[in-house]
Design a protein around this motif. Structure first.
Motif, PDB file in Angstrom:
ATOM      1  N   ALA A 217      -1.662  14.805  -9.302  1.00  0.00           N
ATOM      2  CA  ALA A 217      -1.581  15.734  -8.174  1.00  0.00           C
ATOM      3  C   ALA A 217      -0.147  15.887  -7.668  1.00  0.00           C
ATOM      4  N   ASP A 218       0.634  14.805  -7.747  1.00  0.00           N
ATOM      5  CA  ASP A 218       2.040  14.901  -7.343  1.00  0.00           C
ATOM      6  C   ASP A 218       2.992  14.524  -8.478  1.00  0.00           C
ATOM      7  N   GLN A 219       2.436  14.372  -9.682  1.00  0.00           N
ATOM      8  CA  GLN A 219       3.220  14.075 -10.884  1.00  0.00           C
ATOM      9  C   GLN A 219       4.155  12.883 -10.657  1.00  0.00           C
ATOM     10  N   THR A 220       3.548  11.794 -10.212  1.00  0.00           N
ATOM     11  CA  THR A 220       4.309  10.614  -9.824  1.00  0.00           C
ATOM     12  C   THR A 220       3.659   9.344 -10.352  1.00  0.00           C
ATOM     13  N   VAL A 221       4.497   8.416 -10.781  1.00  0.00           N
ATOM     14  CA  VAL A 221       4.065   7.079 -11.167  1.00  0.00           C
ATOM     15  C   VAL A 221       4.305   6.159  -9.983  1.00  0.00           C
ATOM     16  N   TYR A 222       3.309   5.352  -9.651  1.00  0.00           N
ATOM     17  CA  TYR A 222       3.409   4.426  -8.524  1.00  0.00           C
ATOM     18  C   TYR A 222       3.314   2.993  -9.028  1.00  0.00           C
ATOM     19  N   ILE A 223       4.158   2.112  -8.470  1.00  0.00           N
ATOM     20  CA  ILE A 223       4.086   0.716  -8.876  1.00  0.00           C
ATOM     21  C   ILE A 223       4.599  -0.199  -7.769  1.00  0.00           C
ATOM     22  N   ASP A 224       3.847  -1.259  -7.541  1.00  0.00           N
ATOM     23  CA  ASP A 224       4.317  -2.371  -6.726  1.00  0.00           C
ATOM     24  C   ASP A 224       4.878  -3.385  -7.709  1.00  0.00           C
ATOM     25  N   LEU A 225       6.151  -3.705  -7.589  1.00  0.00           N
ATOM     26  CA  LEU A 225       6.815  -4.553  -8.574  1.00  0.00           C
ATOM     27  C   LEU A 225       6.231  -5.957  -8.646  1.00  0.00           C
ATOM     28  N   SER A 226       5.488  -6.371  -7.626  1.00  0.00           N
ATOM     29  CA  SER A 226       4.836  -7.681  -7.677  1.00  0.00           C
ATOM     30  C   SER A 226       3.774  -7.725  -8.767  1.00  0.00           C
ATOM     31  N   PHE A 227       3.396  -6.563  -9.271  1.00  0.00           N
ATOM     32  CA  PHE A 227       2.416  -6.495 -10.352  1.00  0.00           C
ATOM     33  C   PHE A 227       2.895  -7.254 -11.578  1.00  0.00           C
TER      34      PHE A 227
ATOM     35  N   ALA B  40       0.841  -1.197   0.000  1.00  0.00           N
ATOM     36  CA  ALA B  40       0.000   0.000   0.000  1.00  0.00           C
ATOM     37  C   ALA B  40       0.870   1.238   0.000  1.00  0.00           C
ATOM     38  N   VAL B  41       0.263   2.342  -0.431  1.00  0.00           N
ATOM     39  CA  VAL B  41       1.024   3.585  -0.519  1.00  0.00           C
ATOM     40  C   VAL B  41       0.069   4.767  -0.408  1.00  0.00           C
ATOM     41  N   GLN B  42       0.567   5.878   0.070  1.00  0.00           N
ATOM     42  CA  GLN B  42      -0.188   7.124   0.087  1.00  0.00           C
ATOM     43  C   GLN B  42       0.315   8.003  -1.046  1.00  0.00           C
ATOM     44  N   SER B  43      -0.576   8.416  -1.925  1.00  0.00           N
ATOM     45  CA  SER B  43      -0.206   9.284  -3.039  1.00  0.00           C
ATOM     46  C   SER B  43      -0.946  10.602  -2.933  1.00  0.00           C
ATOM     47  N   GLY B  44      -0.596  11.525  -3.808  1.00  0.00           N
ATOM     48  CA  GLY B  44      -1.302  12.796  -3.849  1.00  0.00           C
ATOM     49  C   GLY B  44      -2.739  12.660  -4.294  1.00  0.00           C
ATOM     50  N   CYS B  45      -3.075  11.504  -4.869  1.00  0.00           N
ATOM     51  CA  CYS B  45      -4.449  11.232  -5.319  1.00  0.00           C
ATOM     52  C   CYS B  45      -5.218  10.409  -4.297  1.00  0.00           C
ATOM     53  N   GLY B  46      -4.586  10.129  -3.162  1.00  0.00           N
ATOM     54  CA  GLY B  46      -5.238   9.333  -2.139  1.00  0.00           C
ATOM     55  C   GLY B  46      -4.466   8.056  -1.874  1.00  0.00           C
ATOM     56  N   GLY B  47      -5.042   7.197  -1.046  1.00  0.00           N
ATOM     57  CA  GLY B  47      -4.407   5.938  -0.722  1.00  0.00           C
ATOM     58  C   GLY B  47      -4.624   4.921  -1.819  1.00  0.00           C
ATOM     59  N   ALA B  48      -3.671   4.022  -1.981  1.00  0.00           N
ATOM     60  CA  ALA B  48      -3.792   2.960  -2.966  1.00  0.00           C
ATOM     61  C   ALA B  48      -3.164   1.696  -2.415  1.00  0.00           C
ATOM     62  N   THR B  49      -3.695   0.558  -2.817  1.00  0.00           N
ATOM     63  CA  THR B  49      -3.117  -0.722  -2.462  1.00  0.00           C
ATOM     64  C   THR B  49      -2.522  -1.350  -3.711  1.00  0.00           C
ATOM     65  N   SER B  50      -1.812  -2.448  -3.519  1.00  0.00           N
ATOM     66  CA  SER B  50      -1.216  -3.142  -4.657  1.00  0.00           C
ATOM     67  C   SER B  50      -2.270  -3.561  -5.668  1.00  0.00           C
ATOM     68  N   SER B  51      -3.484  -3.834  -5.191  1.00  0.00           N
ATOM     69  CA  SER B  51      -4.549  -4.265  -6.092  1.00  0.00           C
ATOM     70  C   SER B  51      -5.004  -3.162  -7.027  1.00  0.00           C
ATOM     71  N   SER B  52      -4.590  -1.920  -6.763  1.00  0.00           N
ATOM     72  CA  SER B  52      -4.910  -0.829  -7.676  1.00  0.00           C
ATOM     73  C   SER B  52      -4.063  -0.885  -8.932  1.00  0.00           C
ATOM     74  N   GLY B  53      -2.970  -1.626  -8.888  1.00  0.00           N
ATOM     75  CA  GLY B  53      -2.088  -1.702 -10.040  1.00  0.00           C
ATOM     76  C   GLY B  53      -1.247  -0.450 -10.183  1.00  0.00           C
ATOM     77  N   PRO B  54      -0.356  -0.409 -11.178  1.00  0.00           N
ATOM     78  CA  PRO B  54       0.435   0.801 -11.439  1.00  0.00           C
ATOM     79  C   PRO B  54      -0.485   1.966 -11.781  1.00  0.00           C
ATOM     80  N   PHE B  55      -0.139   3.162 -11.352  1.00  0.00           N
ATOM     81  CA  PHE B  55      -0.977   4.312 -11.676  1.00  0.00           C
ATOM     82  C   PHE B  55      -0.148   5.585 -11.695  1.00  0.00           C
ATOM     83  N   TYR B  56      -0.671   6.561 -12.411  1.00  0.00           N
ATOM     84  CA  TYR B  56      -0.073   7.894 -12.444  1.00  0.00           C
ATOM     85  C   TYR B  56      -0.975   8.849 -11.685  1.00  0.00           C
ATOM     86  N   CYS B  57      -0.392   9.632 -10.797  1.00  0.00           N
ATOM     87  CA  CYS B  57      -1.136  10.635 -10.038  1.00  0.00           C
ATOM     88  C   CYS B  57      -0.668  12.017 -10.493  1.00  0.00           C
TER      89      CYS B  57
END
Length: 288
Positions: free
Chosen positions: A132-142, A113-130
């Motif tokens: 609000a903070d101009q950031t790509v988020y990824i759990d490598l287990s994806f 899980a992670v806190q992003s500028g777009c809100g909280g996300a879990t690994s089940s959300s998959g990779p995403f771009y936010c």
């Protein structure tokens, strides 16, 4: 892909091993979340994005400092950093040629899980771009989920995931993302889904543009890489995933594009390398 000797990006924030507090929301979904998580669990493809709009934040994280990744995961972390560096090199050059400045996104690696500028996300959300903070988020287990759940594997397939999310960042820098989201908030759900499809197909195209230029700059593509990417694009189409999960499709709920559309726009980007040919908003919807 041939990445020997390639630099790693300095814009990587490694948050793997963070402990998690309360989970109260989902992050903004990215390229393959609809298929791997929502659809394969029998859900509605629009659920993730609607959850993003409904919930805000809720996850708090604290770095524990004792996280030890496996050798395979660490290799993927290096790979992701090299791919991000490649997108930085390519898009900086392309933007400069148009008299623009490319401001690279950050890449956050997380686990669970992670806190992003777009809100909280879990690994089940998959990779995403936010945006609000101009950031790509990824759990490598994806990437393991890609292989196990839809049989999508290979380094270029993984690179495509990252490059697609960076494509959303390009859209943000150009103002396309903001305009599209503004339109989506004023129309029906079915019309909003169609705008979402246009955004996603353009991000696929931009991923192809990156691959074209990365190969020209670094000779990075090897035999079979392009086919790898196109095979993944075909397996993450809304029609393919809905048929796999439900046995039937609901076209009005598509919000990432069909297998044919995703393959088409990725292929077009790889073949032409010209970002100006990626207008997915002018054609009629049935011509995409």
């Amino acid at each position: 892909m041939n990445l020997d000797g390639r630099r790693q990006s300095s814009n990587v924030d490694d948050r793997r091993g963070s402990s998690m507090g309360k989970v109260g929301g989902l992050g903004l979904g990215g390229i393959i979340i609809i298929g791997l998580i929502t659809l394969l669990m029998g859900g509605d493809p629009g659920d993730v994005i609607r959850n993003v709009q409904q919930y805000g934040g809720g996850i708090t994280t604290t770095q524990t400092g004792d996280y030890t990744p496996s050798a395979e995961e660490q290799e993927l972390a290096v790979f992701a950093s090299q791919i991000l560096a490649g997108t930085e090199d390519v898009w900086t050059k392309i933007f400069r040629q148009s008299g623009l400045e490319y401001v690279p996104p950050k890449l956050v690696l997380f686990s669970n899980a992670v806190q992003s500028g777009c809100g909280g996300a879990t690994s089940s959300s998959g990779p995403f771009y936010c945006s609000a903070d101009q950031t790509v988020y990824i759990d490598l287990s994806f990437f393991s989920s890609m292989k196990q759940q839809i049989g999508a594997d290979g380094d270029f397939a993984y690179a495509y995931v990252i490059a697609h999310e960076v494509g959303h960042h390009v859209q943000y820098l150009l103002g396309t993302l903001q305009q599209a989201h503004s339109q989506m908030s004023r129309v029906s759900q079915a019309q909003s889904n169609q705008i979402s499809v246009r955004l996603e197909l353009q991000a696929d195209f931009y991923a192809g543009v990156w691959a074209y230029h990365d190969n020209k700059m670094f000779n990075s593509l090897e035999r079979g890489d392009v086919e790898e990417g196109l095979a993944v694009a075909a397996k993450i189409g809304d029609d393919y995933l809905q048929k796999k999960a439900r046995g039937y499709t609901v076209p009005e709920s598509f919000n990432h594009g069909t297998s044919a559309q995703r393959s088409k726009w990725l292929r077009k980007g790889i073949q032409c390398g010209d970002p100006d040919q990626g207008d997915t908003f002018s054609p009629s919807y049935n011509q995409l």
